[in-house]
Design a protein around this motif. Sequence first.
Motif, PDB file in Angstrom:
ATOM      1  N   ALA A  26      10.870 -37.077 -38.641  1.00 19.70           N
ATOM      2  CA  ALA A  26      10.041 -37.978 -37.830  1.00 19.70           C
ATOM      3  C   ALA A  26      10.088 -37.613 -36.357  1.00 19.70           C
ATOM      4  CB  ALA A  26      10.495 -39.419 -38.028  1.00 19.70           C
ATOM      5  N   LEU A  27      11.234 -37.051 -35.923  1.00 22.39           N
ATOM      6  CA  LEU A  27      11.408 -36.704 -34.512  1.00 22.39           C
ATOM      7  C   LEU A  27      11.054 -35.251 -34.210  1.00 22.39           C
ATOM      8  CD1 LEU A  27      14.840 -38.493 -34.072  1.00 22.39           C
ATOM      9  CD2 LEU A  27      12.716 -39.173 -32.930  1.00 22.39           C
ATOM     10  N   TYR A  28      10.660 -34.497 -35.248  1.00 21.55           N
ATOM     11  CA  TYR A  28      10.368 -33.071 -35.110  1.00 21.55           C
ATOM     12  C   TYR A  28      11.586 -32.315 -34.543  1.00 21.55           C
ATOM     13  CZ  TYR A  28       5.590 -34.699 -35.768  1.00 21.55           C
ATOM     14  OH  TYR A  28       4.453 -35.292 -36.273  1.00 21.55           O
ATOM     15  N   MET A  29      12.749 -32.658 -35.102  1.00 16.17           N
ATOM     16  CA  MET A  29      14.001 -32.010 -34.727  1.00 16.17           C
ATOM     17  C   MET A  29      14.639 -31.422 -35.985  1.00 16.17           C
ATOM     18  SD  MET A  29      15.574 -34.962 -32.185  1.00 16.17           S
ATOM     19  CE  MET A  29      17.121 -34.070 -31.904  1.00 16.17           C
ATOM     20  N   THR A  30      15.612 -30.570 -35.781  1.00 15.53           N
ATOM     21  CA  THR A  30      16.370 -30.062 -36.920  1.00 15.53           C
ATOM     22  C   THR A  30      17.433 -31.087 -37.294  1.00 15.53           C
ATOM     23  OG1 THR A  30      18.026 -28.943 -35.554  1.00 15.53           O
ATOM     24  CG2 THR A  30      16.027 -27.697 -36.126  1.00 15.53           C
ATOM     25  N   GLN A  31      17.854 -31.060 -38.557  1.00  8.79           N
ATOM     26  CA  GLN A  31      18.879 -32.008 -38.980  1.00  8.79           C
ATOM     27  C   GLN A  31      20.195 -31.801 -38.249  1.00  8.79           C
ATOM     28  OE1 GLN A  31      19.134 -32.742 -43.175  1.00  8.79           O
ATOM     29  NE2 GLN A  31      21.216 -33.540 -43.052  1.00  8.79           N
TER      30      GLN A  31
END
Length: 293
Positions: A26-31
């Motif tokens: 949802a945040l367009y980040m990596t885990q």
Amino acid sequence: MISKLDLYKVFCEVAKCESFSKGAKALYMTQPAVSQAIMQLEGELEVRLFTRTSRGVILTNEGKLLFEYANSAINLINVGEEKLLESKNIMLGELKIGVGDAISRYFLLQYLDKFHSEYPNIKLKIVNRTTLELCDMLKSGKIDIAICNFPIEDTSLEIKKCMDVQDIFVCGDKYKNTLSMPLSFEELSKLPLILLDTKSNSRQYVEKYILSKGIEIVSEIELGSHDLLLEFAKINLGIACVVKEFSREYLNNGVLYEVKIVEEVPKRSIGFCFLKSVPPSPATKKFVEILES
């Protein structure tokens, strides 16, 4: 290093998704970046915010407490950004109005019609909730203005009265003749009463006043809609507590009859409120001007 505000945004998203991976998406980040952000926030606060499970994550008690405030703060920041954009052009934007069910039908519609005629490009979003829920939505930035039942005791809100209303009890044909004489509150309490649900501000007001006279009233039927109160009383399922001003059609047409009480419940008010700490948007200001006119 990621900013403190961004840490809270990551925290809130993970809390809502109940998953690091879904939050990252949802945040367009990596885990790993999301996991690192949560570890950093937990380290700075010196408290564990999430409990890991086989299905994802859930908030700890401390996490739940933090989420309640952090999520409201982020919502308010988002609202502030929206209002800043709207202020550039009153002809565009969105006005989010929270309102009680009966108030929306019997009070609000005429003002919505006028507002929409004057500002047709402003998108209207109407949310129906109880007064208590609307106050919470105001404080979390989910709505711009609430039109609801008074009294309201909340120092964070700017409160303005629009009109007085009278709570009355009504009945159908079955009870018309047997209830021709004025009743005491004690006599009223022994009848099959139809009331709004316990979260309703108007019900709480009536119950509190009658209780101050030493009488407790108990509902035989509880409903979530003022219109349903009228309809249930109409088919003789009991005696309904309604707002006189919102029931005139039924009373004038002889479909329902007012049950006379020895001592009337004092009048109360309906009106609108908004947050004191957040300047109202241009659209909200224009709507308030229409309400006050």
